[in-house]
Design a protein around this motif. Structure first.
Motif: not given
Length: 260
Positions: A99, A105-106, A109, A120, A122, A127, A131, A146
């Motif tokens: 992302l 995109t936020w 998320a 994920a 990013t 973002i 997570f 993440v």
């Protein structure tokens, strides 16, 4: 509606959404397209708006101007959530999902943080925080992994530059959700930040599938740097406010256009 009231309504709409279409203004104001075009011409002469093809935008909204995250996060929230809900249907358990930084995109998320377990990747601190908070609170069904790449921070809360690009070159990603500053038939997908363009190109190179997330106001907007040509996206997810001309161009040049 008196001309002065119409003019104020147009200026308010441009300040609120940054880019507005003539057809939308005509419908909202209950006047003809020609009337709106004349109003925009008068407002441009007084320096209150700037004419663009099919609409108007903020004057001096330069190709290097980069609005902050907080400002952008309050704009078109309903459209961004609808785009995010559609995008979330493409994500499945076990995927490596990238992302890029951005408010759309936020919004995605926020949906994925409570969804299937994924890895994920990013370049957005905000973002990554979503997570991490979901994992810490136990609100997600499973704890996703993440990966927050490093780099220099931009006004839109993106981490960019050589460190970010070098990290992405080592990764192999199933799916990229790419937020953009603008979309244009000639310029493609653009950003006002040169380093962010380079980092986003690295995201694209590392990803098997590229899905651009952009609300309708992004069409006709150009940042100084092109991230990719329109046809380099496998899909574009946008809201139904996108003009018919823009829809036609994207359907001709992108693998799939989804409207929500």
């Amino acid at each position: 509606m008196l001309p002065a009231a119409r003019h104020q309504s147009i200026v308010d709409a441009v300040r609120r959404e940054r880019v507005v279409r003539v057809s939308d203004l005509a419908q909202q104001l209950g006047v003809s397209l020609m009337t709106v075009r004349r109003d925009i011409e008068m407002l441009e002469e007084s320096g209150q708006v700037e004419r663009i093809h099919g609409g108007a935008k903020l004057p001096g909204d330069a190709s290097t101007h980069e609005p902050g995250f907080e400002q952008k996060s309050t704009q078109l929230t309903a459209q961004k959530r609808a785009i995010a809900l559609e995008a979330a249907t493409l994500v499945h358990e076990g995927m490596a999902v990238a992302l890029s930084a951005g408010t759309t995109t936020w919004a995605l998320a926020k949906e994925l943080a409570n969804g299937p377990r994924i890895t994920a990747v990013t370049n957005s601190v905000k973002i990554a925080d979503l997570f991490h908070h979901a994992s810490a609170s136990g609100s997600g069904r499973h704890a996703s992994t993440v990966i927050l790449i490093g780099g220099e921070r931009t006004p839109s809360d993106a981490l960019v530059g050589p460190i970010a690009t070098a990290a992405l070159r080592q990764l192999h990603l199933d799916l990229l959700f790419l937020g953009v500053h603008g979309m244009d038939a000639d310029a493609g997908y653009t950003t006002p930040n040169l380093l962010e363009a380079e980092t986003n190109r690295a995201f694209i190179a590392a990803s098997r599938k590229v899905v651009v997330l952009a609300d309708h106001t992004k069409w006709g907007t150009q940042g100084i740097s092109t991230i990719a040509k329109l046809e380099e996206a496998d899909e574009v997810i946008c809201d139904s406010g996108l003009s018919p001309d823009a829809q036609r161009i994207l359907r001709d040049r992108v693998g799939r256009l989804r409207l929500v």
